[in-house]
Design an enzyme around this catalytic site. Structure first.
Site, PDB file in Angstrom:
ATOM      1  N   LYS A 153       2.129  -3.322   7.421  1.00  0.00           N
ATOM      2  CA  LYS A 153       2.396  -3.531   5.992  1.00  0.00           C
ATOM      3  C   LYS A 153       3.841  -3.154   5.671  1.00  0.00           C
ATOM      4  O   LYS A 153       4.505  -3.817   4.867  1.00  0.00           O
ATOM      5  CB  LYS A 153       1.435  -2.700   5.129  1.00  0.00           C
ATOM      6  N   TYR A 175      -1.920  -0.352  11.011  1.00  0.00           N
ATOM      7  CA  TYR A 175      -2.040  -1.061   9.718  1.00  0.00           C
ATOM      8  C   TYR A 175      -0.826  -0.794   8.845  1.00  0.00           C
ATOM      9  O   TYR A 175      -0.179  -1.736   8.345  1.00  0.00           O
ATOM     10  CB  TYR A 175      -3.321  -0.619   8.992  1.00  0.00           C
ATOM     11  N   THR A 228       0.823  -1.212   0.000  1.00  0.00           N
ATOM     12  CA  THR A 228       0.000   0.000   0.000  1.00  0.00           C
ATOM     13  C   THR A 228       0.858   1.264   0.000  1.00  0.00           C
ATOM     14  O   THR A 228       1.998   1.243   0.470  1.00  0.00           O
ATOM     15  CB  THR A 228      -0.892  -0.008   1.263  1.00  0.00           C
ATOM     16  N   ASP A 229       0.257   2.361  -0.462  1.00  0.00           N
ATOM     17  CA  ASP A 229       0.955   3.652  -0.390  1.00  0.00           C
ATOM     18  C   ASP A 229       1.025   4.182   1.049  1.00  0.00           C
ATOM     19  O   ASP A 229       1.781   5.113   1.339  1.00  0.00           O
ATOM     20  CB  ASP A 229       0.283   4.693  -1.299  1.00  0.00           C
ATOM     21  N   GLU A 230       0.220   3.576   1.950  1.00  0.00           N
ATOM     22  CA  GLU A 230       0.182   4.100   3.329  1.00  0.00           C
ATOM     23  C   GLU A 230       1.513   3.920   4.050  1.00  0.00           C
ATOM     24  O   GLU A 230       1.752   4.570   5.069  1.00  0.00           O
ATOM     25  CB  GLU A 230      -0.945   3.445   4.127  1.00  0.00           C
TER      26      GLU A 230
HETATM   27  P1  NAD Z   1      -9.720  -7.330   2.248  1.00  0.00           P
HETATM   28  O1  NAD Z   1      -9.669  -7.041   3.688  1.00  0.00           O
HETATM   29  O2  NAD Z   1     -10.961  -7.046   1.464  1.00  0.00           O
HETATM   30  O3  NAD Z   1      -9.381  -8.878   1.990  1.00  0.00           O
HETATM   31  C1  NAD Z   1      -8.350  -9.543   2.667  1.00  0.00           C
HETATM   32  C2  NAD Z   1      -8.520 -11.036   2.412  1.00  0.00           C
HETATM   33  O4  NAD Z   1      -7.433 -11.722   3.056  1.00  0.00           O
HETATM   34  C3  NAD Z   1      -9.814 -11.618   2.986  1.00  0.00           C
HETATM   35  O5  NAD Z   1     -10.416 -12.475   2.052  1.00  0.00           O
HETATM   36  C4  NAD Z   1      -9.345 -12.397   4.212  1.00  0.00           C
HETATM   37  O6  NAD Z   1     -10.176 -13.519   4.523  1.00  0.00           O
HETATM   38  C5  NAD Z   1      -7.955 -12.824   3.770  1.00  0.00           C
HETATM   39  N1  NAD Z   1      -7.051 -13.104   4.898  1.00  0.00           N
HETATM   40  C6  NAD Z   1      -6.814 -12.327   5.968  1.00  0.00           C
HETATM   41  N2  NAD Z   1      -5.914 -12.914   6.798  1.00  0.00           N
HETATM   42  C7  NAD Z   1      -5.559 -14.080   6.192  1.00  0.00           C
HETATM   43  C8  NAD Z   1      -4.658 -15.113   6.530  1.00  0.00           C
HETATM   44  N3  NAD Z   1      -3.925 -15.076   7.657  1.00  0.00           N
HETATM   45  N4  NAD Z   1      -4.534 -16.164   5.679  1.00  0.00           N
HETATM   46  C9  NAD Z   1      -5.270 -16.229   4.545  1.00  0.00           C
HETATM   47  N5  NAD Z   1      -6.138 -15.279   4.186  1.00  0.00           N
HETATM   48  C10 NAD Z   1      -6.291 -14.213   4.990  1.00  0.00           C
HETATM   49  O7  NAD Z   1      -8.469  -6.565   1.628  1.00  0.00           O
HETATM   50  P2  NAD Z   1      -8.307  -5.844   0.203  1.00  0.00           P
HETATM   51  O8  NAD Z   1      -8.835  -4.474   0.286  1.00  0.00           O
HETATM   52  O9  NAD Z   1      -8.774  -6.768  -0.855  1.00  0.00           O
HETATM   53  O10 NAD Z   1      -6.715  -5.728   0.148  1.00  0.00           O
HETATM   54  C11 NAD Z   1      -5.925  -6.803  -0.357  1.00  0.00           C
HETATM   55  C12 NAD Z   1      -4.464  -6.425  -0.219  1.00  0.00           C
HETATM   56  O11 NAD Z   1      -4.202  -5.233  -0.945  1.00  0.00           O
HETATM   57  C13 NAD Z   1      -4.024  -6.159   1.222  1.00  0.00           C
HETATM   58  O12 NAD Z   1      -2.742  -6.695   1.398  1.00  0.00           O
HETATM   59  C14 NAD Z   1      -3.994  -4.637   1.319  1.00  0.00           C
HETATM   60  O13 NAD Z   1      -3.038  -4.223   2.255  1.00  0.00           O
HETATM   61  C15 NAD Z   1      -3.596  -4.267  -0.094  1.00  0.00           C
HETATM   62  N6  NAD Z   1      -4.073  -2.957  -0.562  1.00  0.00           N
HETATM   63  C16 NAD Z   1      -5.392  -2.620  -0.468  1.00  0.00           C
HETATM   64  C17 NAD Z   1      -5.822  -1.403  -0.993  1.00  0.00           C
HETATM   65  C18 NAD Z   1      -7.279  -0.978  -0.926  1.00  0.00           C
HETATM   66  O14 NAD Z   1      -7.590   0.151  -1.257  1.00  0.00           O
HETATM   67  N7  NAD Z   1      -8.189  -1.854  -0.535  1.00  0.00           N
HETATM   68  C19 NAD Z   1      -4.901  -0.531  -1.608  1.00  0.00           C
HETATM   69  C20 NAD Z   1      -3.552  -0.920  -1.673  1.00  0.00           C
HETATM   70  C21 NAD Z   1      -3.166  -2.133  -1.168  1.00  0.00           C
HETATM   71  O1  DAU Z   2      -4.179   3.924   0.400  1.00  0.00           O
HETATM   72  C1  DAU Z   2      -4.366   2.543   0.309  1.00  0.00           C
HETATM   73  C2  DAU Z   2      -5.208   2.083   1.469  1.00  0.00           C
HETATM   74  O2  DAU Z   2      -6.540   2.546   1.215  1.00  0.00           O
HETATM   75  C3  DAU Z   2      -5.191   0.579   1.677  1.00  0.00           C
HETATM   76  O3  DAU Z   2      -3.898   0.169   2.011  1.00  0.00           O
HETATM   77  C4  DAU Z   2      -6.169   0.174   2.791  1.00  0.00           C
HETATM   78  O4  DAU Z   2      -6.219  -1.249   2.891  1.00  0.00           O
HETATM   79  C5  DAU Z   2      -7.535   0.701   2.446  1.00  0.00           C
HETATM   80  O5  DAU Z   2      -8.429   0.431   3.506  1.00  0.00           O
HETATM   81  C6  DAU Z   2      -7.479   2.211   2.193  1.00  0.00           C
HETATM   82  O6  DAU Z   2      -7.166   2.910   3.430  1.00  0.00           O
HETATM   83  P1  DAU Z   2      -7.908   4.274   3.826  1.00  0.00           P
HETATM   84  O7  DAU Z   2      -7.827   4.452   5.281  1.00  0.00           O
HETATM   85  O8  DAU Z   2      -7.448   5.402   2.966  1.00  0.00           O
HETATM   86  O9  DAU Z   2      -9.397   3.882   3.348  1.00  0.00           O
HETATM   87  P2  DAU Z   2     -10.840   4.123   4.021  1.00  0.00           P
HETATM   88  O10 DAU Z   2     -11.845   3.702   3.006  1.00  0.00           O
HETATM   89  O11 DAU Z   2     -10.929   3.521   5.378  1.00  0.00           O
HETATM   90  O12 DAU Z   2     -10.880   5.686   4.182  1.00  0.00           O
HETATM   91  C7  DAU Z   2     -10.720   6.544   3.066  1.00  0.00           C
HETATM   92  C8  DAU Z   2     -10.725   7.975   3.580  1.00  0.00           C
HETATM   93  O13 DAU Z   2     -12.043   8.274   4.069  1.00  0.00           O
HETATM   94  C9  DAU Z   2      -9.784   8.206   4.747  1.00  0.00           C
HETATM   95  O14 DAU Z   2      -9.230   9.514   4.648  1.00  0.00           O
HETATM   96  C10 DAU Z   2     -10.689   8.113   5.967  1.00  0.00           C
HETATM   97  C11 DAU Z   2     -12.012   8.628   5.453  1.00  0.00           C
HETATM   98  N1  DAU Z   2     -13.211   8.024   6.082  1.00  0.00           N
HETATM   99  C12 DAU Z   2     -13.296   6.673   6.151  1.00  0.00           C
HETATM  100  C13 DAU Z   2     -14.383   6.072   6.749  1.00  0.00           C
HETATM  101  C14 DAU Z   2     -14.469   4.561   6.859  1.00  0.00           C
HETATM  102  C15 DAU Z   2     -14.236   8.839   6.548  1.00  0.00           C
HETATM  103  O15 DAU Z   2     -14.163  10.076   6.448  1.00  0.00           O
HETATM  104  N2  DAU Z   2     -15.312   8.240   7.127  1.00  0.00           N
HETATM  105  C16 DAU Z   2     -15.425   6.887   7.267  1.00  0.00           C
HETATM  106  O16 DAU Z   2     -16.455   6.422   7.842  1.00  0.00           O
END
Ligand code: NAD
Ligand code: DAU
Length: 352
Positions: free
Chosen positions: A163, A159, A133-135
């Site tokens: 990561k 988180y 992630t970019d975080e």
């Molecule tokens: P998600 O939370 O929707 O899904 C995570 C999945 O991993 C789930 O199906 C869960 O059951 C599985 N899991 C968790 N722990 C596990 C374990 N110990 N063994 C096997 N499976 C396990 O997450 P997502 O949003 O699909 O993100 C996927 C990946 O991409 C993550 O690594 C996250 O850090 C990264 N990522 C997410 C975003 C985003 O915006 N969602 C952006 C950048 C990177």
């Molecule tokens: O940047 C990549 C990341 O993006 C991934 O690594 C994470 O897995 C993914 O969850 C996401 O993280 P964020 O914290 O940016 O996403 P989230 O959807 O939780 O929140 C997006 C923005 O909105 C953030 O600035 C917080 C804000 N927010 C979020 C929630 C849930 C609100 O204002 N209200 C809310 O209820």
């Protein structure tokens, strides 16, 4: 040849597998622990499909992973499995370090053991792609340049710290054990199948339910949004052509303040599913207590993956958001299924 995808029942992993089966001929083994975020139903279009094998299990189960690698002749691992929600990591960090650090270590150990037994040419061809992630880069000031592959790590939430630790482990396995690893650091994804704890589906779900729409702090935090299908195509590109040992920052070049995004979602809903009372969904917006340690701005410079691998996002933010709203409107049964029990407990605690 077969690939092993971990976390393939989650949001991005499921989208990736559905795209993979549709765009390649290669079988995929899908290892997922089915935590609260994993949903077997996300893969239901592939039920009975000859090229998709679902295995319920933990990436930290080293013997299981070694068996899967050996018996399926795996040539690449794509690691999506993680605890992924920042707010949950603030409420309780431990599961984040258990999964994103310790279980990921066991996964890496299984891979190390497996490739140690391969012939040199197979070991050379084996890939471990870690989805990050970019975080991990922390936060940007409004006028700072976007994150690149050279930006130092400065994680601010449990988180992102977990990561960052996993990224460092993958790097160390590449340097120390010769693992042909690739790391991708992507910005915020949105699209179908996203669990409604994340901003976009949370807002759609709560708006339709007539609930308040919680915007943290002043709502002026900036995220760089990428359609999930574009993230999946970037991962396929990096897997296919990425230089082992490299990292790639991936983003959609779509920086937007949260409040503007929420207003846009409300406007889309006004157009597609107007409120029964004729009022606007934006009236449900409420500014609520900010997230502790809330990163102000993320932005990605995706020049390297564009220049070296020829990838660029295909979806505009406007079209992507419209299609996403349409998907959630057409799949309310899916949302209902996953917003029972544990989800309701989380929402009650988080937004009390
Ligand atoms: P998600 O939370 O929707 O899904 C995570 C999945 O991993 C789930 O199906 C869960 O059951 C599985 N899991 C968790 N722990 C596990 C374990 N110990 N063994 C096997 N499976 C396990 O997450 P997502 O949003 O699909 O993100 C996927 C990946 O991409 C993550 O690594 C996250 O850090 C990264 N990522 C997410 C975003 C985003 O915006 N969602 C952006 C950048 C990177
Ligand atoms: O940047 C990549 C990341 O993006 C991934 O690594 C994470 O897995 C993914 O969850 C996401 O993280 P964020 O914290 O940016 O996403 P989230 O959807 O939780 O929140 C997006 C923005 O909105 C953030 O600035 C917080 C804000 N927010 C979020 C929630 C849930 C609100 O204002 N209200 C809310 O209820």
């Amino acid at each position: 040849m077969t690939i092993l995808v971990t976390g393939g029942a989650g949001f991005i992993g499921a989208n990736f597998i559905l795209d993979w089966v549709a765009t390649t001929d290669e079988p995929v083994v899908n290892l997922d622990a089915l935590t609260y975020a994993g949903n077997r139903g996300n893969l239901s279009p592939l039920d009975g499909h000859a090229r998709h094998l679902f295995v319920e299990g933990n990436i930290g189960d080293q013997p299981l992973v070694e068996t899967l690698l050996r018996t399926h002749g795996i040539r690449a691992v794509i690691n999506f499995a993680a605890e992924s929600h920042v707010d949950r990591s603030i409420a309780g960090p431990a599961p984040f370090f258990e999964t994103n650090v310790m279980a990921t270590l066991r996964l890496l150990e299984a891979v190390r053991s497996h490739i140690g037994a391969l012939a040199p040419a197979e070991r050379e061809a084996f890939r471990f792609l870690h989805v990050s992630t970019d975080e991990v880069f922390g936060t940007l000031e409004p006028d700072e340049p976007a994150f690149t592959e050279e930006t130092p790590y400065r994680p601010n939430s449990p988180y992102s710290a977990s990561k960052a630790a996993s990224d460092h482990m993958v790097r160390a396995y590449a340097e120390t054990y010769g693992l042909k690893a690739l790391i991708t650091n992507c910005s915020n994804n949105y699209g179908p199948l996203q669990f409604p704890e994340k901003l976009v589906p949370l807002i759609i779900h709560r708006a339709l339910g007539g609930k308040e729409l919680p915007v943290y702090g002043d709502g002026r935090q900036v995220r760089d949004w990428l359609y999930v299908g574009d993230h999946c195509s970037a991962i396929r590109t990096v897997l296919g052509r990425g230089a082992p040992g490299s990292t790639y920052t991936i983003g959609g070049n779509n920086q937007m303040e949260n409040i503007a995004l929420v207003q846009q979602l409300c406007a889309q809903l006004d157009a597609r599913r107007p409120r029964a009372d004729g009022r606007r969904y934006a009236e449900q917006i409420r500014f609520v207590t900010d997230r502790p340690g809330h990163d102000r701005r993320y932005a990605i410079n995706a020049d390297r993956i564009g220049r070296d691998l020829g990838w660029k996002p295909a979806m505009s933010l406007e079209t992507g958001l419209r299609q996403t709203v349409d998907w959630y409107l057409a799949n309310e049964a899916w949302v209902e299924t996953i917003t029972s029990g544990a989800y309701r407990d989380w929402v009650r605690r988080q937004y009390a």
